[in-house]
Every structure is written in C-alpha cells, then in structure tokens.
Design an enzyme around this catalytic site. Structure first.
Site, PDB file in Angstrom:
ATOM      1  CD1 TRP A 355       0.676   0.305   3.225  1.00 55.80           C
ATOM      2  CD2 TRP A 355      -0.700   0.994   3.297  1.00 55.80           C
ATOM      3  NE1 TRP A 355       1.290  -0.095   4.398  1.00 55.80           N
ATOM      4  CE2 TRP A 355       0.162   0.717   4.737  1.00 55.80           C
ATOM      5  CE3 TRP A 355      -1.875   2.387   4.225  1.00 55.80           C
ATOM      6  CZ2 TRP A 355      -0.127   1.757   5.586  1.00 55.80           C
ATOM      7  CZ3 TRP A 355      -2.403   2.978   4.838  1.00 55.80           C
ATOM      8  CH2 TRP A 355      -1.516   2.765   5.816  1.00 55.80           C
ATOM      9  CD  GLU A 498       2.633  -4.205   8.400  1.00 56.29           C
ATOM     10  OE1 GLU A 498       3.788  -4.254   9.382  1.00 56.29           O
ATOM     11  OE2 GLU A 498       2.356  -4.349   7.287  1.00 56.29           O
ATOM     12  CD  GLN A 612       2.489   0.915   9.550  1.00 57.97           C
ATOM     13  OE1 GLN A 612       3.241   0.101  10.683  1.00 57.97           O
ATOM     14  NE2 GLN A 612       2.638   1.797   8.661  1.00 57.97           N
TER      15      GLN A 612
HETATM   16  O1  IFM Z   1       3.475  -1.406   3.998  1.00 55.08           O
HETATM   17  C1  IFM Z   1       4.597  -1.574   4.762  1.00 55.08           C
HETATM   18  C2  IFM Z   1       3.880  -2.039   6.397  1.00 55.08           C
HETATM   19  O2  IFM Z   1       3.092  -0.510   6.263  1.00 55.08           O
HETATM   20  C3  IFM Z   1       4.666  -2.004   7.209  1.00 55.08           C
HETATM   21  N1  IFM Z   1       5.819  -2.290   7.403  1.00 55.08           N
HETATM   22  C4  IFM Z   1       6.924  -2.278   6.062  1.00 55.08           C
HETATM   23  C5  IFM Z   1       5.251  -2.837   4.963  1.00 55.08           C
HETATM   24  C6  IFM Z   1       6.441  -1.918   3.887  1.00 55.08           C
HETATM   25  O3  IFM Z   1       6.651  -0.470   3.729  1.00 55.08           O
END
Ligand code: IFM
Length: 777
Positions: A355, A498, A612
C-alpha cells in the site's frame, strides 16, 4: 557521524555525500547513492570488493521464485560494477592501506556519482583515485563507469581486471543458471543467464576502454572466462603523474522487457539487442552519454523540483534526495510493474509492492506526473486476475488485492515466516498476506484520487471503474453480521498498525471499506448516466441492480466506530481495554523495533502501543468525515502511543500536525522523515531505501506545509510554513493545467500555467484562475 550535505555555492543543495569509508556500514551508501531509471537499479557497492558488500543490480519485473517453498523476488543480476586494481602488486582496497581526502558524492542534479581519494599502499607511495558512474536516464538499458589512477610519488605497475560477475545471489538464493559467455571482437563481453523458475533471460554486456594520459591503450587486454565469471585483464606501466583511465560501458536487456511483449523469440532478441545497445552507446562515448542523461535529469528537475528557503539548508537537500529517488524507483511507462517498498535499491521486501505505493507515493505522481500515476494504476488493473484468485481462494467474491504484489499475475506473494520470537525462539509467522486487507480499499481510494485530479475518463472506463466495482464486491462479501452490534462487521484483520494482529473492526479498514463501497455506488451512477459501451460491459459483468442492492444493504449497517465520550475513535474493538505502558525507552531509542527486545507479539498486542499511524491515516485520507476537534484529540492520543517503527508513520503525523496548525511539531516530523534514510543510524537503509518515505517527504512539504489536499473533486491549497521556512515553491498538475505555487509566510502566489481556467479553493476561499492568471495575496 556521516555528513550528507556536501554542496557549496551553486551546488549547495544538490550534493549528497559521505566523507569517510566505513566497511561496517557499506549498506547505507550502497542504497542511498543507488542509481537507476525505473528499468534498472544499480546499487552503489564500490568497484573493488569488500566483505559486507551487497552488489545488487535489479531489473524491474524479472521476478523469479528460487524454491517452491519461497515467494517470487527480484533476482540479483550478474554484477557489472566490479573492477579490481592491483597497484605495484598490492590489491587496491581502502581497508588495506591508508586513505586520505576521501569523498563520495552523488549529484542529484545530474544523477552522477563520484568517489575520490588518495590511497597509500604498502609500498608507501600515494595514488590518486577517482571513480565515477551513471545510469542513463535516456537509454534505460545503459550504464557507465569510469575509474582513473594517478601515481603521485613514483611509477606504478597497474593491473586492472573488470568484467561481468555472475557469482551473485539474493542472500544465498542463486536465481540464475550458469548461462552462456562470449567475447566479441576481443572487446564486447556478453553473459546470458536465465532465471531458474520464471525463465527470464538476462543479457549483460560490457566493454572497456583504457587510456593513458588520453592515448588509447585498450589493445593490451587478456580475455578471461571462468565459472559464472568473465573479464578483461590488462597490465599497464603508469609513470608518476600520468593518469590511467578505465571506462566501462554496459548494457542490460531481458526477455521481460516491454519491447518484447508477446514475442516468442524474446530471449533471442534480448541476447542480440544487448550488444547492439552497447555498440550504440560505445559510438557516443562515456562523456556524451553522461551529458545526455544529465540533460534528461535537468528536464525532470524543471518540472519536479520543490524549492524551499529554510534556515536549515539540509531541508532543500532532503527534498531533492526524495525527489531523486521518486524518479528512479518507477518505470514510468510499463504497467506490468509496480514500485517495490525498497524500489530497485536493495533486496528488502523482495521487490514487492505494498500500500506504500497507493497511499504514500502515488499522490506525488498523480499531482505532478499523471501519466506515471496512470501506469501505476494500470498495474493494479492488470493485477485484477490475481486479486480475484485471492478472493476466491479465501472464500470471498470480487477482487482482494495481495498485500504484497510482484509480477502482475503472481497474486499474493507475502512470505509466510519472519524473524525470531524473543520468548519462544520460533520463527514468527507473517500474517499480513492473509489478514492485512485494507490494501484492497487503498487501491480503490487511489483510483478515485487519480480520477479527481486528472478527470481521465478514458482510464476510468477502461480500468478504474472495474477496479472500484470488483473491490467493492469483495468488501460486500467480506463483512459478517454481528447480532450484538446489530451491524455488519469486519473481523480478524491487521490494520496499518502491524503491532496488532487478529483485530475486529479496525477503524481504518472499516471506514476505507465503506469508502470503497460508496465509490462503487457513485461509479454505477456515473456509468448509468454515460450509458456507453463501458456501462454495458460492466453491467453485464457485475449486474448493477444486484450489486447496488447488496452494497446499499451493507453500507446501511456497516459498523463504523464513532468517537467515544473523549472524542477518540478506537483503533479496533476492545482497544480501550488494553494496557497503557510507559513507552519512553522505545520512543527515545535510536533504532526502530526495540520493543521486540523486551516483548513478543502476543504481549505487544495487549498494550496500547503502535508501530505506525493507523487511525490517523484514516483521519488524513477521509478528512472530511472528522471535525478538527476530533482530529486534534486523536492526534494527541495516538501519537503518544506510537513508536514510529515504520517508515510510513512520520509523514502522516507531519501532515496532520500541520493541519492542526502545529507547524513546528510538523517540522520536527519532517526532519524525522529525513532521518529515516539520511539520518545518523547507519543500518536503516541496508536492505534499500524506504520508497514510501520518499513519497512521505514530498507529502510533508506539499500536503503538510503547502496545505494541498484533494477533497471530493476539489483541490485545496492552504500554505502554512514552519518557522524555519521563508518560502516554499512547487508545481502541480490539476485537471491537465500546470499550477506553480509560491508560498511565503504571509503571502501565497498561484500561477495558472495552463491554457484553461481552473477553480480551486485557496485557504478556504473559492478562486477562479483564468489561463495564465495569478492568485497573489
Ligand atoms: O507497507 C509497509 C507496512 O505498512 C509496514 N511494514 C513495511 C511495509 C513495507 O514498507
């Protein structure tokens, strides 16, 4: 600590550099100084070899699966940059001898990379060395290197060996068969290698030219062919003060190249065209090729530059660094390929698209290079069969986009296993491929953004509406009925944060799904009104009446978490019951992910702690659904619980803080974004730069401080500069018209460079700008 600001005078804001070599931290320079053109990415590993180097040459779209138990990844192609020098019998290596006056500088304005140093070998004599290289912006298959050596204290016997080195892997996975090696006319080296599973033929060609004080001495070379290796070796006597120069021009072609689509003899064509491309390059020569490429870069800067007058000159450099990477990460005209989370700068995330593209990177392209944005969305259109397969395999309808995407029809390619669990010692399963599902709504969101900015109805009829309708069909089948809530719910997902797995009703996911469903209703209305071929085709495919009924029913009862009595939108069900722990040590840590040193996934899931931005991304993307007070409360609440352990976090906080008029806080987040790839932590970019962060840096400036936003079909511009900035200048393309925005602290100037009138909202006021017109107030 590394220095990155190397420019003086006119070049002050263009040069990114390092002033010492540290073999423990080669990954940083290799990634940030990576050169490319969207077709290929040449990581900046040094010419001579060192332990700890990662010599990556990545070509977009060449995905291969090394083993049945693995997922496809971009293979590391045979290396073209190796050049081993032996000087008076000693192999040149900075780690072995004394190095002075070292600097390696990337000129963002031209795309050229240069390393200079004075080396003293075991013979006690000093040698001046200079290495330059470029990847052509005009001839996507061509790259060039130049090295020169000047003995300063005495004569030198120099042995130079350089060629094509197929002894490469992706952290141990060998993606290529041995291949075929041939030297033509004792000059052009060609290695043809095929990937083991996808059978992509890659053709690498290289030719050298040696001069001594300008006189050609290329005749004195010995050809070498060995296992997975070929080279030319030459021995030269170089007198004190003379300069031996080695120019190496190379070409890369593959059977996956755009020019060979649908051709049965693509592999043979790639093998023939490689040397031909090289011959054409050789006819021009290094300097002319470099100049041609630099001119292309100047054209990019003419339209892409974002200029800022700041108390901190690094800000300008940072913005250009981000723009440089944004322009080398994407193949602007090939809709079979996306943008990897590390672009073509390293093996991290295997070249897969996330994304990151739609939400963090695409806004830059939509508003400055709409054709590139269209290409990226066409990539998602081509990914529809894989997305439909994923939906079907999971028991849903419609199109469920892969969390990680590679070649267009690979479908889901997220690996299944990750790092070690600090409590159990087992490998942690990666669940994102199964349950991080918001990507599907993110793609639909991006399509609508593109439509609003460009008004490109041709794209919408060909691809856009179909993406929106099929993703909506997915959500309509994905929801389940919850008796207790008397609502449709979306259970068992991972939201953008995540650190939280298996959650129900993640606010971001539910609201974005609802938005996706709304877009489908609007799409069917638009199509019905147009009543054209696209309407008939899509109606036959989706049965508008049935789909409309289903979507209306789901939307009328879809659970959308509302602000609670304190104004907070819970990130997911049960969130408010989680424990709030002291996060100070993790927030202050200089590296990311330190909470994992103390807790495992299960424990982290029980805390109010975030990797995040999550709910805050929602409040940014669907900003008209939340009032200012709610945004402020949620910003304060969630920021204090967020570790910014993902490179996608700080830019969202920057833009939101600017929206809340917290411009100095926003500025600190902007600086924080700079730290992700250009900060003092030397390990952050080892696996490649963070492409989402590059888009995020642009968003900080243009969305954050420029106050640019697309809400519905309207463009808003409301600059609010941080104290450190005096002016900010950028260009946008809105509905095909180019706008130049210059913002000062108390003044905004918008020039319509297009040939038609535009209507925009400037700091809340509706403004009509005729062609050539200026808003100045
Ligand atoms: O898409 C991201 C995710 O939001 C957080 N981990 C790394 C991924 C790739 O940058």
């Amino acid at each position: 600590m590394m220095r990155y600001d190397f420019g003086v005078g006119e070049k002050r804001d263009w040069l990114v550099g390092e002033d010492r070599f540290d073999d423990a931290h080669q990954g940083k320079g290799e990634a940030i100084f990576c050169q490319g053109n969207g077709y290929l990415g040449q990581r900046a590993a040094l010419e001579e070899s060192y332990a700890g180097q990662t010599r990556d040459l990545l070509v977009t779209g060449t995905f291969d699966r090394f083993d049945a138990g693995e997922v496809t990844e971009l293979p590391n192609l045979p290396d073209l940059t190796n050049l081993q020098l032996h000087i008076n019998g000693q192999r040149f290596a900075m780690a072995d001898g004394n190095t002075e006056n070292y600097r390696r500088v990337m000129d963002l304005q031209t795309g050229g990379l240069c390393r200079e140093l004075i080396w003293t070998g075991r013979d006690g004599l000093r040698y001046q060395l200079r290495f330059e290289r470029f990847v052509s912006m005009t001839r996507e298959h061509v790259l060039g290197l130049r090295a020169s050596i000047t003995p300063l204290d005495g004569d030198a016997a120099v042995r130079a060996e350089s060629g094509i080195d197929g002894r490469v892997t992706n952290t141990g996975a060998a993606h290529f068969h041995e291949g075929e090696k041939r030297i033509f006319d004792m000059r052009i080296l060609r290695m043809i290698s095929k990937t083991v599973q996808s059978e992509v033929t890659c053709c690498l060609s290289a030719a050298h030219r040696y001069t001594l004080n300008g006189a050609d001495v290329s005749g004195r070379m010995l050809p070498i062919i060995d296992r997975r290796y070929m080279a030319m070796r030459g021995d030269f006597s170089v007198k004190q003060g003379q300069t031996l120069t080695i120019e190496k021009l190379c070409s890369v072609t593959t059977s996956r190249d755009q020019g060979y689509i649908g051709l049965a003899d693509a592999a043979e064509l790639a093998a023939q065209d490689g040397p031909e491309q090289l011959k054409a390059a050789l006819a021009l020569g290094y300097d002319a090729l470099f100049e041609e490429s630099a001119a292309a870069w100047r054209r990019i800067w003419d339209q892409a530059d974002v200029r800022v007058a700041s108390d901190h000159p690094f800000d300008q450099l940072l913005l250009r660094f981000a723009l440089y990477h944004l322009n080398i990460m994407v193949k602007k005209d090939d809709s079979r390929v996306g943008i990897g989370a590390k672009g073509l700068t390293g093996e991290g995330y295997k070249g897969h698209s996330f994304w990151d593209t739609e939400i963090f990177i695409l806004p830059y392209f939509v508003l400055t290079q709409p054709d590139t944005a269209r290409t990226l969305l066409e990539y998602r259109y081509q990914g529809l069969p894989g997305a439909r397969r994923k939906a079907w395999e999971n028991g849903f309808e419609g199109a469920m986009y892969p969390w990680e995407a590679a070649w267009v029809d690979d479908g889901e390619v997220t690996p299944l296993w990750g790092a070690a669990d600090v409590v159990t010692g087992k490998q942690i399963p990666i669940l994102t491929g199964m349950i991080e599902q918001h990507i599907t709504a993110d793609v639909a969101f991006a399509v609508r953004l593109y439509q609003a900015v460009t008004g490109d109805m041709d794209f919408m009829r060909r691809c856009g509406y179909e993406i929106i309708l099929d993703t909506a069909r997915f959500w309509a089948s994905r929801v389940t009925w919850d008796e207790g809530k008397n609502a449709y719910v979306i259970c068992d997902v991972i939201g953008p944060d995540e650190y939280k797995e298996h959650v129900d009703n993640n606010a971001y996911t539910n609201y974005m799904a609802d938005h996706n469903l709304r877009l489908a209703l609007e799409a069917m209305d638009d199509l019905r009104k147009a009543n054209d071929e696209a309407c008939r085709r899509l109606d036959a495919q989706f049965d508008f009446s049935a789909l409309r009924k289903k979507i209306l029913n789901v939307r009328s009862k879809l659970y959308l978490p509302r602000p609670d009595e304190n104004g907070i939108v819970a990130q997911f069900d049960g969130y408010m019951d989680l424990q709030h722990i002291d996060l100070t040590p993790y927030k202050q840590a200089s590296v990311v992910g330190t909470i994992y040193n103390d807790y495992n996934n299960e424990q982290i899931s029980s805390f109010q702690v975030h990797k995040q931005a999550d709910t805050l991304v929602l409040m940014l993307l669907l900003e008209d659904l939340f009032d200012g007070d709610t945004k402020r409360k949620n910003y304060e609440f969630y920021e204090s619980r967020t570790l910014h352990d993902s490179s996608l976090s700080k830019s969202t906080h920057c833009v939101l803080a600017a929206d809340l008029n917290l411009t100095d806080t926003a500025y600190r987040f902007f600086e924080g974004c700079g730290g992700i790839d250009l900060g003092p932590n030397m390990g952050t970019s080892d696996m490649g730069v963070h492409t989402a962060s590059m888009g995020g840096i642009w968003q900080c400036a243009v969305y954050g401080f420029g106050g640019v936003r697309v809400v519905g079909d309207q463009l808003h511009i409301a600059p609010r500069l941080p104290d450190a900035w005096q002016t900010l200048e950028f260009q946008l393309i809105w509905q095909g018209r180019k706008l130049r925005v210059t913002a000062a602290r108390d003044k905004t100037r918008i020039l319509n460079l297009g040939s038609k009138e535009v209507q925009i909202i400037v700091s809340g006021a509706h403004v009509v700008l005729p062609a050539g017109g200026v808003y100045d107030r």
